[in-house]
Enzyme design. Structure first.
Site, PDB file in Angstrom:
ATOM      1  N   ALA A 125      -9.535   4.868   4.099  1.00 54.14           N
ATOM      2  CA  ALA A 125      -9.725   6.016   5.460  1.00 54.14           C
ATOM      3  C   ALA A 125     -10.774   6.925   5.297  1.00 54.14           C
ATOM      4  CB  ALA A 125      -8.411   6.888   5.235  1.00 54.14           C
TER       5      ALA A 125
ATOM      6  N   LYS B  58       0.999  -1.239  -0.040  1.00 54.00           N
ATOM      7  CA  LYS B  58      -0.022   0.050   0.071  1.00 54.00           C
ATOM      8  C   LYS B  58       0.814   1.175  -0.131  1.00 54.00           C
ATOM      9  CE  LYS B  58      -3.019   2.811   3.410  1.00 54.00           C
ATOM     10  NZ  LYS B  58      -3.746   2.613   4.330  1.00 54.00           N
TER      11      LYS B  58
END
EC number: 2.8.1.10
Lengths: 71, 259
Positions: free
Chosen positions: B187, B100
């Protein structure tokens, strides 16, 4: 431990004086034998198979890292 | 139901929940929460070992099941070069070639730096990584990341750890419409309804850490999020009704008894 000698290494950003001949000795010195450790020596990532064959000398910069919790 | 697996980087996933491993009150709660989440993808960070306290366990010592797909992140990096260095260290663990890309522009917002993220994605794809960049909810940069070879794109719903939910559903919808690779909302989500809304927009999965780990009951919240993902996914696949301005009766009045 094979041929160890006194070396000054920068490990994880801190100068350390220790007895070591190879990266494997450094791992053992910090009590990390058998733990999931990733090693970078002078900017080069080493596989665990390379630890015992990689000699250390004063002035080397070593990073010992691992996985921690994160998102 | 039909096969609805999510495919990323040659791997087929039955769960659309990617769960982070930070901030949990303790390893036991974390383990139970992961179990309750049903997640197959776990995220981690790479940090120096604290040499003054090596008995502080590596996170991996608490996670036994090697059926998980590990997704280490490059958090802490502020340039593409730093992210590449962290990615190489992560891959040297031998546990995963997924990465990531997370390159924050500043500590206040932790918003991703799009230029550095694109550069890192290009470099890491060339090195054979399966690259999942965390990025802003901007359809144009998402397209550029896909063109650079990202295996999935991970737009944020809101800044990391804020729990503000989806700030720009229009953008997320557009990203989903245009993307040729899976879209994972990463997120900013806060609670189950945020997650359902994201899935109803057609995203392929969600990545969460704080809203589970910092809930009063992380294990129960992990279960709630799992159900929210499933509900939102099923609603998306089912096709919701169009919105109408006025009422329409569920039973007609043609045969009404008083007519």
């Amino acid at each position: 431990m094979g041929n160890t000698h006194s070396v000054k290494l920068k490990v994880n950003g801190v100068m350390q004086s220790l007895q070591a001949g190879t990266v494997q000795d450094v791992i053992a010195h910090f009590g990390l034998t058998g733990k999931p450790v990733i090693v970078e020596a002078d900017g080069v990532i080493l596989t665990p198979e390379q630890w015992a064959d990689t000699t250390v000398s004063s002035g080397m910069v070593i990073e010992l890292v691992h996985f921690v919790g994160g998102g | 139901m039909r096969d609805d697996a999510l495919r990323i980087g040659g791997r087929s996933l039955s769960s659309r929940f990617f769960i982070g491993t930070g901030l949990f009150p303790n390893p036991f709660v974390q383990k139970e929460a992961i179990k309750a989440s049903g997640a197959e993808v776990l995220t981690f960070a790479i940090r120096r070992i604290n040499l003054d306290a090596v008995e502080d366990d590596s996170i991996l010592q608490h996670i036994e099941d090697d059926a998980f797909q590990y997704l280490p992140n490059t958090s802490g990096a502020s340039t593409a070069e730093e992210a590449v260095r962290i990615a190489r260290l992560a891959r040297a663990s031998g546990l995963s070639d997924w990465i990531k890309v997370e390159i924050s522009a500043d500590a206040k917002t932790l918003l991703p730096d799009p230029i550095e993220t694109l550069r890192a994605t290009e470099m890491l794809v060339k090195e054979g990584f399966t690259v999942l960049p965390y990025i802003s909810d901007d359809p144009v940069i998402c397209r550029r990341l896909e063109e650079a070879g990202a295996a999935a794109i991970m737009p944020g719903a809101a800044p990391i750890g804020t729990g503000l939910g989806i700030l720009n559903p229009y953008n997320l919808g557009l990203i989903v419409e245009e993307a040729g690779v899976p879209v994972i909302v990463d997120a900013g989500l806060g609670t189950a309804s945020d997650v359902t809304k994201a899935m109803e927009l057609g995203v392929d999965g969600v990545l969460m850490n704080t809203p589970v780990a910092k809930a009063k009951d992380p294990v129960m919240m992990a279960a709630a999020m799992k159900h929210a993902i499933e509900a939102g996914r099923l609603a998306y696949l089912s096709g919701r009704i169009a919105r109408k301005k006025y009422a329409s009766a569920s039973s007609g009045l043609e045969q009404f008894i008083l007519k």
